[in-house]
Every structure is written in C-alpha cells, then in structure tokens.
Design a protein around this motif. Structure first.
Motif, PDB file in Angstrom:
ATOM      1  N   ALA A  54       8.943  -0.065  55.243  1.00  0.00           N
ATOM      2  CA  ALA A  54      10.344  -0.164  54.800  1.00  0.00           C
ATOM      3  C   ALA A  54      11.317   0.478  55.786  1.00  0.00           C
ATOM      4  CB  ALA A  54      10.492   0.471  53.424  1.00  0.00           C
ATOM      5  N   GLU A  55      10.783   1.264  56.730  1.00  0.00           N
ATOM      6  CA  GLU A  55      11.677   2.003  57.616  1.00  0.00           C
ATOM      7  C   GLU A  55      12.734   1.176  58.342  1.00  0.00           C
ATOM      8  OE1 GLU A  55       9.350   4.754  60.033  1.00  0.00           O
ATOM      9  OE2 GLU A  55       8.567   5.565  58.146  1.00  0.00           O
ATOM     10  N   PRO A  56      12.394   0.011  58.909  1.00  0.00           N
ATOM     11  CA  PRO A  56      13.420  -0.730  59.643  1.00  0.00           C
ATOM     12  C   PRO A  56      14.390  -1.521  58.764  1.00  0.00           C
ATOM     13  CG  PRO A  56      11.332  -1.873  59.796  1.00  0.00           C
ATOM     14  CD  PRO A  56      11.067  -0.618  59.055  1.00  0.00           C
ATOM     15  N   VAL A  57      14.179  -1.529  57.457  1.00  0.00           N
ATOM     16  CA  VAL A  57      15.104  -2.290  56.604  1.00  0.00           C
ATOM     17  C   VAL A  57      16.496  -1.665  56.719  1.00  0.00           C
ATOM     18  CG1 VAL A  57      15.665  -2.965  54.232  1.00  0.00           C
ATOM     19  CG2 VAL A  57      13.287  -2.940  54.987  1.00  0.00           C
ATOM     20  N   PRO A  58      17.512  -2.470  57.057  1.00  0.00           N
ATOM     21  CA  PRO A  58      18.840  -1.900  57.273  1.00  0.00           C
ATOM     22  C   PRO A  58      19.399  -1.255  56.005  1.00  0.00           C
ATOM     23  CG  PRO A  58      18.749  -4.173  58.052  1.00  0.00           C
ATOM     24  CD  PRO A  58      17.485  -3.926  57.292  1.00  0.00           C
ATOM     25  N   ALA A  59      20.009  -0.080  56.197  1.00  0.00           N
ATOM     26  CA  ALA A  59      20.617   0.615  55.067  1.00  0.00           C
ATOM     27  C   ALA A  59      21.951  -0.044  54.745  1.00  0.00           C
ATOM     28  CB  ALA A  59      20.817   2.084  55.421  1.00  0.00           C
ATOM     29  N   ILE A  60      22.223  -0.169  53.455  1.00  0.00           N
ATOM     30  CA  ILE A  60      23.507  -0.735  53.007  1.00  0.00           C
ATOM     31  C   ILE A  60      24.074   0.218  51.966  1.00  0.00           C
ATOM     32  CG2 ILE A  60      24.631  -2.692  51.861  1.00  0.00           C
ATOM     33  CD1 ILE A  60      22.183  -4.377  52.873  1.00  0.00           C
ATOM     34  N   VAL A  61      25.261   0.750  52.243  1.00  0.00           N
ATOM     35  CA  VAL A  61      25.833   1.739  51.338  1.00  0.00           C
ATOM     36  C   VAL A  61      26.229   1.075  50.017  1.00  0.00           C
ATOM     37  CG1 VAL A  61      27.699   3.395  50.987  1.00  0.00           C
ATOM     38  CG2 VAL A  61      26.684   3.117  53.255  1.00  0.00           C
ATOM     39  N   PRO A  62      25.701   1.565  48.895  1.00  0.00           N
ATOM     40  CA  PRO A  62      26.089   0.952  47.616  1.00  0.00           C
ATOM     41  C   PRO A  62      27.509   1.362  47.235  1.00  0.00           C
ATOM     42  CG  PRO A  62      24.577   2.794  47.255  1.00  0.00           C
ATOM     43  CD  PRO A  62      24.726   2.652  48.729  1.00  0.00           C
ATOM     44  N   PRO A  63      28.201   0.528  46.451  1.00  0.00           N
ATOM     45  CA  PRO A  63      29.570   0.865  46.052  1.00  0.00           C
ATOM     46  C   PRO A  63      29.600   2.093  45.141  1.00  0.00           C
ATOM     47  CG  PRO A  63      28.831  -1.115  44.934  1.00  0.00           C
ATOM     48  CD  PRO A  63      27.771  -0.769  45.926  1.00  0.00           C
ATOM     49  N   PRO A  64      30.722   2.826  45.110  1.00  0.00           N
ATOM     50  CA  PRO A  64      30.828   4.052  44.306  1.00  0.00           C
ATOM     51  C   PRO A  64      30.523   3.853  42.832  1.00  0.00           C
ATOM     52  CG  PRO A  64      32.730   3.824  45.737  1.00  0.00           C
ATOM     53  CD  PRO A  64      31.954   2.564  45.865  1.00  0.00           C
ATOM     54  N   ARG A  65      30.720   2.647  42.310  1.00  0.00           N
ATOM     55  CA  ARG A  65      30.472   2.446  40.881  1.00  0.00           C
ATOM     56  C   ARG A  65      29.008   2.685  40.516  1.00  0.00           C
ATOM     57  NH1 ARG A  65      32.038  -3.023  42.293  1.00  0.00           N
ATOM     58  NH2 ARG A  65      30.194  -4.114  43.054  1.00  0.00           N
ATOM     59  N   VAL A  66      28.092   2.515  41.470  1.00  0.00           N
ATOM     60  CA  VAL A  66      26.673   2.725  41.167  1.00  0.00           C
ATOM     61  C   VAL A  66      26.427   4.199  40.848  1.00  0.00           C
ATOM     62  CG1 VAL A  66      24.307   2.569  42.016  1.00  0.00           C
ATOM     63  CG2 VAL A  66      25.958   0.780  42.596  1.00  0.00           C
ATOM     64  N   TRP A  67      26.950   5.096  41.704  1.00  0.00           N
ATOM     65  CA  TRP A  67      26.760   6.511  41.439  1.00  0.00           C
ATOM     66  C   TRP A  67      27.472   6.906  40.147  1.00  0.00           C
ATOM     67  CZ3 TRP A  67      23.750  10.389  41.728  1.00  0.00           C
ATOM     68  CH2 TRP A  67      24.200  11.653  41.372  1.00  0.00           C
ATOM     69  N   ALA A  68      28.656   6.359  39.903  1.00  0.00           N
ATOM     70  CA  ALA A  68      29.390   6.682  38.680  1.00  0.00           C
ATOM     71  C   ALA A  68      28.543   6.346  37.455  1.00  0.00           C
ATOM     72  CB  ALA A  68      30.709   5.923  38.653  1.00  0.00           C
ATOM     73  N   ALA A  69      27.890   5.198  37.502  1.00  0.00           N
ATOM     74  CA  ALA A  69      27.056   4.785  36.374  1.00  0.00           C
ATOM     75  C   ALA A  69      25.845   5.698  36.233  1.00  0.00           C
ATOM     76  CB  ALA A  69      26.600   3.341  36.558  1.00  0.00           C
ATOM     77  N   ILE A  70      25.232   6.067  37.351  1.00  0.00           N
ATOM     78  CA  ILE A  70      24.066   6.953  37.312  1.00  0.00           C
ATOM     79  C   ILE A  70      24.463   8.301  36.732  1.00  0.00           C
ATOM     80  CG2 ILE A  70      22.422   8.246  38.741  1.00  0.00           C
ATOM     81  CD1 ILE A  70      22.605   5.852  40.731  1.00  0.00           C
ATOM     82  N   ALA A  71      25.586   8.844  37.206  1.00  0.00           N
ATOM     83  CA  ALA A  71      26.039  10.152  36.730  1.00  0.00           C
ATOM     84  C   ALA A  71      26.304  10.117  35.227  1.00  0.00           C
ATOM     85  CB  ALA A  71      27.288  10.582  37.484  1.00  0.00           C
ATOM     86  N   ALA A  72      26.907   9.024  34.765  1.00  0.00           N
ATOM     87  CA  ALA A  72      27.212   8.911  33.335  1.00  0.00           C
ATOM     88  C   ALA A  72      25.923   8.863  32.518  1.00  0.00           C
ATOM     89  CB  ALA A  72      28.057   7.663  33.083  1.00  0.00           C
ATOM     90  N   ARG A  73      24.945   8.124  33.008  1.00  0.00           N
ATOM     91  CA  ARG A  73      23.706   7.979  32.240  1.00  0.00           C
ATOM     92  C   ARG A  73      22.837   9.227  32.272  1.00  0.00           C
ATOM     93  NH1 ARG A  73      21.002   2.499  34.141  1.00  0.00           N
ATOM     94  NH2 ARG A  73      19.304   3.254  32.828  1.00  0.00           N
TER      95      ARG A  73
END
Lengths: 252, 194
Positions: A54-73
């Motif tokens: 998996a190392e060479p798979v390009p990183a893609i920054v997820p949108p802020p709403r993902v962290w917001a949802a994780i924090a809420a849950r």
C-alpha cells in the motif's frame, strides 16, 4: 477441509488478507482464526507483507467533514450510549484497557470500603505510625484485581501524604528483571506513573513515595493499574500491558 | 509490548499515540488521524472508486480505531499495518455488499449491454512495481509474468474478486486463481530473501 497442512493454512491466510477469500469459505476461516493460533500468526504475517504494497498508493486528503463526523461519533458524551460503543466494547479482547469490573462500580467501591474496615492495620504500617503526618486514616484507596477479577492489591494513601502503601492480598508473580509499576489512569488524558512497588508475600505490605501528595495527584483519578516494566517509568512513559486494574476511591 | 528496535520514528510515534487512544486520549486520536488519514483515504478510494462511499468507509474505520485501539498489539505488527488492514477490510466489505454493487453497476444501453465506461484509475501494475522497488524486490518479482503480477495488483489495489479479475483481463477463472496464488507465493519468497 484439512487444516493440518501448514501450506494450505498459509495460502488461506494470504487469500483472506488479500480479500479473494469470500463467502462461506471466508466465514469458515474467520471461525478458525478465533481458535487456531497458527492461523492468527499466518494472518498477522500476511497483513504485514501486503500492507507494504500500500505504500506507493497516493495520499488524498479527505475533506474536513470526515473528521467532523468521526469526532461527533466518538465524543465522550455520546460514546457511552451509542450502539457503536456497545458493539465495539463487546469485541474487546484486551480486557484491561476497557476494563469492566465484575459487578460494577458500586460493588467495587463497597468491596474496597469493606476491605478497609476489615484490614485497617494493613493500611497503616509501623513506620507510618512513627511519622505522625502519615498516621491519619487512609483517604485514597484502590482495590486492584487481576484478569479473573481476583482482588490482588490494596493500594492506599493519605490525603496530604506522598506515601503509597501497597498491600498484597494475593502474590504478584513478577517476571524476572521487571518492576511492578503502578499507574494512575486519570479521567482525561494518558496514564501517568505513580511509583514502583516492591513485591511482598501476602499479607505483607510495601510502600513507595509519589512525587506529589495524593490530593494533588489523585483527585481526578478514577482508576489505578499495574504493569510490568523494565525500569521505573518516567513522566512521559507509556505503559505496557496492564496486568492489574482497579478503581481509586476517595473515602473521605 | 514495546515497538521493535527496527521500526521507523513514525512507526514508534504512531504506536505511542495508539496506546493513548486505547486509554481514551482524544488528542492522540486526532494526531493519529492527522498522520494517517490521507494515505488511508487514498487506499480506500482506490478500492471503492467512489468518493462519497470512501469517505463513509474512512469514517467507519476511524470510529473502529477509536474503540479498538486498546486491542491493537505491537506484537502483531506495525501500527500502519493495522490501520491499513482495518481500512482495506471495511472497503472490501462495502465493495462486496449488494447495495454498493447495485449503485455502482455500469449503465446499460437499450439492448441491455453494459456501456463501456473507462475506469479512470491508473493501472495497478505500476503501483505493484513501485512497491516492489521500495521493498528492493523488483527483480525478484519481475521474474513472474506481467499477467500474473497484474492479477495480484488488481486484487490488492482495486479489491477485485477472482471473477472480476477474470472478466477484466479476459482469462478463465481457474487460470486467474492459479495466477493470484503464484503472485502471493512469489511475493512471500521475494520478501523473505530481501
């Protein structure tokens, strides 16, 4: 299916991790994972191997709403009541970290208080009596139990005192070269070390000194734990696996 | 259990943070997210090929990490391995579910033939070659036919099943199963020698 052949087990483990083992075969293998240690070892090895791909798979920054949802849950207020927590807690294999006392908090406290009343002399050593400031009734008390919920250590200290008394209710089999490190598990934040207890045979007690008074260090600490460490832990250390855990109650 | 001596600085920090997460440290949890979410999102997106679904999977994965960090043990492997495993497994579960298959089914023309929509994900064989380079096993892996390696790459990076690989490269199912197995055997052998 004959699971005795190691190469067959290894192949199944590989395909399980890769994801090409599906359906009924996958479910059968998952059951095997729970009972056959060799299967677990194989899967762990394949996880390590394939994860490197998996190392060479390009990183893609997820949108802020993902962290917001994780924090809420995962917020402390909802976690205790959410179905997520119930499902996940039920799957805990490492008991000490999401430790559930056998009969709940109330019983834990009652047991602790009851033991204090039965063994008052066990909580105050002769040395302490000689030292007046330590001769007060113990204020902070913790009853630490093992994996089988057997009461093993009674840990106590006075409010203004820095000395912790550790009474051995059961023997603690310390691995060679390791020390009995006592940790405080505060309500918020990471565990911090309190001190190292010298081993004693039941019903003996040993003591150690904390870096501050109990009121200062233990006021917001609901739980205590013990791990075996190579050396006394420093302020920034992280604990190894907990072998004993218990509530810390303030009696008065 | 402590991190192994050969682990990188990042691995050690991740492990230390995960231990704290296991004890309810929210700051540590956010740190783990900052350190790893982009890479993990990339992994999920490559398998699922749908941003909205990949976001949901990433969310579910991190909620699982929050609750299960206590049961991650360094003895089982490096922290990133565990995180990748959680994300990959969730991605594959979702990919296989009937609901997602329906939603991502290729559109059809009036005769019921699937319309050919180009998959805009680059060929995973290239990724496998890059990974092999990084691991120092490129020569060893290249000894295997490209077709065999491609089966492994499609299964790993795109989460394809044996049947899906067979359809994608227009080869018999039995052949694909054998080639995937050969690819895995070779990978194990090459990594052991490196």
């Amino acid at each position: 299916m004959n699971y005795d052949r190691p190469e067959l087990l290894d192949r199944l483990a590989a395909e399980y991790v890769l994801g090409t083992l599906r359906g009924r075969a996958r479910r059968r293998f998952e059951q095997l994972l729970m009972t056959l240690p060799a299967a677990r070892v194989s899967v762990d090895e394949w996880n390590s191997r394939l994860a490197r791909l998996a190392e060479p798979v390009p990183a893609i920054v997820p949108p802020p709403r993902v962290w917001a949802a994780i924090a809420a849950r995962t917020s402390a207020r909802t976690a205790a009541r959410s179905a997520d927590a119930a499902r996940e807690t039920a799957r805990q294999s490492r008991w000490a970290t999401f430790w559930k006392p056998a009969f709940g908090f109330a019983f834990g406290v009652a047991l602790t208080v009851g033991l204090v009343q039965i063994h008052p002399s066990g909580l105050v050593s002769l040395d302490d009596l000689a030292n007046e400031s330590q001769a007060l009734p113990q204020s902070y008390v913790g009853l630490l139990t093992d994996r089988n919920n057997q009461p093993t250590l009674l840990v106590s200290s006075t409010r203004q005192g820095t000395r912790v008394t550790v009474k051995f209710l059961r023997p603690v089999a310390t691995p060679a070269g390791k020390v009995i490190q006592v940790w405080a598990l505060p309500r918020e934040g990471a565990p911090f070390p309190l001190g190292v207890a010298t081993s004693a045979s039941p019903p003996g007690s040993t003591t150690f000194d904390m870096s501050g008074s109990s009121d200062k260090l233990l006021a917001t600490v609901p739980r205590l734990a013990v791990s075996f460490e190579d050396a006394p832990a420093g302020a920034r250390s992280t604990p190894g696996e907990f072998v004993l855990v218990g509530f810390c109650v303030k009696l008065w | 259990m402590a991190a192994a001596p050969e682990w990188s600085e990042q691995s050690r920090e991740l492990q230390a943070q995960l231990v704290r997460v296991g004890l309810g440290d929210r700051a540590a949890f956010q740190r783990v997210y900052q350190m790893t979410s982009a890479h993990l999102f990339g992994v999920a997106l490559r398998i699922l090929n749908r941003r909205d679904i990949a976001e949901d999977v990433l969310q579910d994965a991190f909620v699982a990490v929050w609750h299960q960090a206590g049961s991650y043990q360094a003895a089982a492997g490096q922290p990133m391995t565990w995180l990748i495993t959680v994300v990959r497994n969730k991605s594959l579960d979702v990919l296989r579910s009937a609901a997602v298959r329906r939603e991502t089914a290729l559109p059809q023309d009036e005769d019921g033939n699937a319309l050919d929509l180009a998959d805009d994900r680059p060929d995973p064989l290239g990724l496998l070659e890059q990974a092999s380079d990084a691991l120092g096993i490129r020569r060893c892996m290249d000894a295997l036919d490209a077709a065999h390696r491609q089966c492994l790459a499609l299964a790993y990076y795109h989460g394809m099943s044996h049947s899906e690989v067979a359809e994608h490269i227009a080869a018999p199912l039995g052949t694909v199963k054998a080639w995937v197995r050969r690819g895995l055997d070779r990978l194990k052998r090459c990594m052991a020698q490196a």
